[in-house]
Design a protein around this motif. Structure first.
Motif, PDB file in Angstrom:
ATOM      1  N   GLY A 142       0.785  -1.234   0.000  1.00  0.00           N
ATOM      2  CA  GLY A 142       0.000   0.000   0.000  1.00  0.00           C
ATOM      3  C   GLY A 142       0.810   1.273   0.000  1.00  0.00           C
ATOM      4  O   GLY A 142       1.826   1.391  -0.693  1.00  0.00           O
ATOM      5  N   ILE A 143       0.372   2.243   0.792  1.00  0.00           N
ATOM      6  CA  ILE A 143       1.012   3.554   0.836  1.00  0.00           C
ATOM      7  C   ILE A 143       2.457   3.452   1.314  1.00  0.00           C
ATOM      8  O   ILE A 143       3.353   4.080   0.747  1.00  0.00           O
ATOM      9  N   GLY A 144       2.706   2.655   2.349  1.00  0.00           N
ATOM     10  CA  GLY A 144       4.064   2.511   2.868  1.00  0.00           C
ATOM     11  C   GLY A 144       5.029   1.992   1.806  1.00  0.00           C
ATOM     12  O   GLY A 144       6.149   2.490   1.666  1.00  0.00           O
ATOM     13  N   PHE A 145       4.589   1.009   1.011  1.00  0.00           N
ATOM     14  CA  PHE A 145       5.417   0.450  -0.051  1.00  0.00           C
ATOM     15  C   PHE A 145       5.656   1.493  -1.143  1.00  0.00           C
ATOM     16  O   PHE A 145       6.774   1.640  -1.659  1.00  0.00           O
ATOM     17  N   ALA A 146       4.608   2.240  -1.484  1.00  0.00           N
ATOM     18  CA  ALA A 146       4.749   3.288  -2.506  1.00  0.00           C
ATOM     19  C   ALA A 146       5.735   4.361  -2.044  1.00  0.00           C
ATOM     20  O   ALA A 146       6.555   4.847  -2.829  1.00  0.00           O
ATOM     21  N   ILE A 147       5.666   4.715  -0.748  1.00  0.00           N
ATOM     22  CA  ILE A 147       6.593   5.715  -0.206  1.00  0.00           C
ATOM     23  C   ILE A 147       8.024   5.196  -0.261  1.00  0.00           C
ATOM     24  O   ILE A 147       8.942   5.903  -0.684  1.00  0.00           O
ATOM     25  N   ALA A 148       8.221   3.944   0.151  1.00  0.00           N
ATOM     26  CA  ALA A 148       9.571   3.365   0.124  1.00  0.00           C
ATOM     27  C   ALA A 148      10.130   3.374  -1.297  1.00  0.00           C
ATOM     28  O   ALA A 148      11.293   3.750  -1.515  1.00  0.00           O
ATOM     29  N   THR A 156     -13.392  13.762  -6.851  1.00  0.00           N
ATOM     30  CA  THR A 156     -14.334  12.676  -6.544  1.00  0.00           C
ATOM     31  C   THR A 156     -13.795  11.298  -6.920  1.00  0.00           C
ATOM     32  O   THR A 156     -14.376  10.566  -7.713  1.00  0.00           O
ATOM     33  N   ARG A 157     -12.675  10.949  -6.324  1.00  0.00           N
ATOM     34  CA  ARG A 157     -12.110   9.614  -6.505  1.00  0.00           C
ATOM     35  C   ARG A 157     -11.234   9.280  -5.312  1.00  0.00           C
ATOM     36  O   ARG A 157     -10.786  10.169  -4.590  1.00  0.00           O
ATOM     37  N   ILE A 158     -10.982   8.004  -5.115  1.00  0.00           N
ATOM     38  CA  ILE A 158     -10.108   7.537  -4.042  1.00  0.00           C
ATOM     39  C   ILE A 158      -8.663   7.707  -4.493  1.00  0.00           C
ATOM     40  O   ILE A 158      -8.320   7.430  -5.641  1.00  0.00           O
ATOM     41  N   GLY A 159      -7.827   8.183  -3.588  1.00  0.00           N
ATOM     42  CA  GLY A 159      -6.424   8.403  -3.922  1.00  0.00           C
ATOM     43  C   GLY A 159      -5.650   7.119  -4.116  1.00  0.00           C
ATOM     44  O   GLY A 159      -6.072   6.040  -3.694  1.00  0.00           O
ATOM     45  N   LYS A 160      -4.496   7.252  -4.762  1.00  0.00           N
ATOM     46  CA  LYS A 160      -3.611   6.108  -5.005  1.00  0.00           C
ATOM     47  C   LYS A 160      -2.377   6.249  -4.121  1.00  0.00           C
ATOM     48  O   LYS A 160      -1.951   7.365  -3.818  1.00  0.00           O
ATOM     49  N   PRO A 161      -1.766   5.127  -3.718  1.00  0.00           N
ATOM     50  CA  PRO A 161      -0.576   5.199  -2.868  1.00  0.00           C
ATOM     51  C   PRO A 161       0.515   6.108  -3.416  1.00  0.00           C
ATOM     52  O   PRO A 161       1.150   6.852  -2.673  1.00  0.00           O
ATOM     53  N   ASP A 162       0.735   6.066  -4.742  1.00  0.00           N
ATOM     54  CA  ASP A 162       1.796   6.901  -5.323  1.00  0.00           C
ATOM     55  C   ASP A 162       1.539   8.388  -5.128  1.00  0.00           C
ATOM     56  O   ASP A 162       2.478   9.186  -5.118  1.00  0.00           O
ATOM     57  N   GLU A 163       0.288   8.775  -4.965  1.00  0.00           N
ATOM     58  CA  GLU A 163      -0.037  10.189  -4.771  1.00  0.00           C
ATOM     59  C   GLU A 163       0.351  10.652  -3.370  1.00  0.00           C
ATOM     60  O   GLU A 163       0.508  11.848  -3.135  1.00  0.00           O
ATOM     61  N   CYS A 164       0.494   9.735  -2.449  1.00  0.00           N
ATOM     62  CA  CYS A 164       1.001  10.063  -1.113  1.00  0.00           C
ATOM     63  C   CYS A 164       2.529  10.025  -1.099  1.00  0.00           C
ATOM     64  O   CYS A 164       3.170  10.806  -0.397  1.00  0.00           O
ATOM     65  N   ALA A 165       3.106   9.133  -1.886  1.00  0.00           N
ATOM     66  CA  ALA A 165       4.556   8.934  -1.863  1.00  0.00           C
ATOM     67  C   ALA A 165       5.317  10.179  -2.315  1.00  0.00           C
ATOM     68  O   ALA A 165       6.365  10.509  -1.762  1.00  0.00           O
ATOM     69  N   GLY A 166       4.786  10.886  -3.303  1.00  0.00           N
ATOM     70  CA  GLY A 166       5.482  12.062  -3.818  1.00  0.00           C
ATOM     71  C   GLY A 166       5.675  13.144  -2.781  1.00  0.00           C
ATOM     72  O   GLY A 166       6.747  13.745  -2.677  1.00  0.00           O
ATOM     73  N   ILE A 167       4.641  13.410  -1.981  1.00  0.00           N
ATOM     74  CA  ILE A 167       4.739  14.467  -0.965  1.00  0.00           C
ATOM     75  C   ILE A 167       5.714  14.062   0.136  1.00  0.00           C
ATOM     76  O   ILE A 167       6.435  14.903   0.675  1.00  0.00           O
ATOM     77  N   VAL A 168       5.772  12.767   0.465  1.00  0.00           N
ATOM     78  CA  VAL A 168       6.730  12.310   1.476  1.00  0.00           C
ATOM     79  C   VAL A 168       8.150  12.506   0.975  1.00  0.00           C
ATOM     80  O   VAL A 168       9.024  12.991   1.709  1.00  0.00           O
ATOM     81  N   SER A 169       8.388  12.168  -0.291  1.00  0.00           N
ATOM     82  CA  SER A 169       9.725  12.373  -0.859  1.00  0.00           C
ATOM     83  C   SER A 169      10.102  13.849  -0.832  1.00  0.00           C
ATOM     84  O   SER A 169      11.231  14.202  -0.472  1.00  0.00           O
ATOM     85  N   PHE A 170       9.164  14.716  -1.176  1.00  0.00           N
ATOM     86  CA  PHE A 170       9.423  16.158  -1.124  1.00  0.00           C
ATOM     87  C   PHE A 170       9.788  16.598   0.294  1.00  0.00           C
ATOM     88  O   PHE A 170      10.758  17.326   0.508  1.00  0.00           O
ATOM     89  N   LEU A 171       9.024  16.139   1.283  1.00  0.00           N
ATOM     90  CA  LEU A 171       9.276  16.550   2.668  1.00  0.00           C
ATOM     91  C   LEU A 171      10.625  16.049   3.182  1.00  0.00           C
ATOM     92  O   LEU A 171      11.191  16.633   4.102  1.00  0.00           O
ATOM     93  N   CYS A 172      11.154  14.984   2.590  1.00  0.00           N
ATOM     94  CA  CYS A 172      12.463  14.462   2.985  1.00  0.00           C
ATOM     95  C   CYS A 172      13.606  15.129   2.239  1.00  0.00           C
ATOM     96  O   CYS A 172      14.775  14.920   2.574  1.00  0.00           O
TER      97      CYS A 172
END
Length: 200
Positions: free
Chosen positions: A44-50, A162-178
């Motif tokens: 999921g999101i954790g894997f996409a972030i990694a 009006t849609r459910i987000g995808k894990p990759d859409e969370c991963a990008g912001i985490v990479s930016f914050l790091c």
């Protein structure tokens, strides 16, 4: 304090592997020569972030409760030529907690604080770093997890997008914050929720 030591000890072999890897040839990307420890990161999101952090140049430690999940995630990411190691580490295990409330407290509050406390000394040795804590949008607006299409559609109606987000859409912001681009951001809450009401 003892739990913090246990957390550090359980991740020590991975830290050593990453330390050796990051002392080698410089990597390209916005996170070049940085080390990222991502808990609950085999799906999921954790894997996409990694994956995103590794693609952006970080040396990533993948962590989860089950060896088979860690092995699968590491193999997938290393198959892309990424610098990834894995370790089994259940950050809140104390007989898996007796009740739901205790589990929520130990996993979402205590374990997060203890993990942060455990990695800060390593970050200080390297001259800095970032801690990004990922939580559900339900922290702002509690809702039942959807189990069918009808519930999913009703949840989508509350969103601006009006849609459910995808894990990759969370991963990008985490990479930016790091990355260094976010070096003057601290103590902020960034909502990646498709316009879901997200203010307390």
């Amino acid at each position: 304090m003892q739990q913090a030591r246990l957390l550090l000890n359980c991740c020590a072999p991975a830290w050593e592997s990453v330390r050796k890897a990051s002392s080698g040839m410089a990597r390209r990307g916005s996170l070049a020569n940085k080390v990222a420890l991502v808990t609950a990161s085999t799906d999921g999101i954790g894997f996409a972030i990694a994956g995103r952090l590794a693609r952006d140049g970080a040396h990533v430690v993948v962590s989860s409760r089950k060896q088979q999940n860690v092995d699968r995630a590491v193999a997938a990411l290393q198959g892309e030529g990424l610098s990834v190691v894995g370790i089994v580490c259940h950050v809140g295990k104390a007989e898996d907690r007796e009740r739901l409330v205790a589990t929520i407290l130990n996993i979402n509050v205590k374990a997060t604080a203890l993990m942060t406390k455990a990695v800060v000394p390593e970050m200080e040795k390297r001259g800095g770093g970032s801690v990004v804590i990922v939580a559900s949008i339900a922290a702002y607006t509690p809702f039942p997890l959807w189990m069918d299409k009808e519930r999913e559609e009703s949840i989508k109606e509350t969103m601006q997008i009006t849609r459910i987000g995808k894990p990759d859409e969370c991963a990008g912001i985490v990479s930016f914050l790091c990355s260094e681009d976010a070096s003057y951001i601290t103590g902020e809450t960034v909502v990646v929720g498709g316009g879901t009401p997200s203010r307390l």
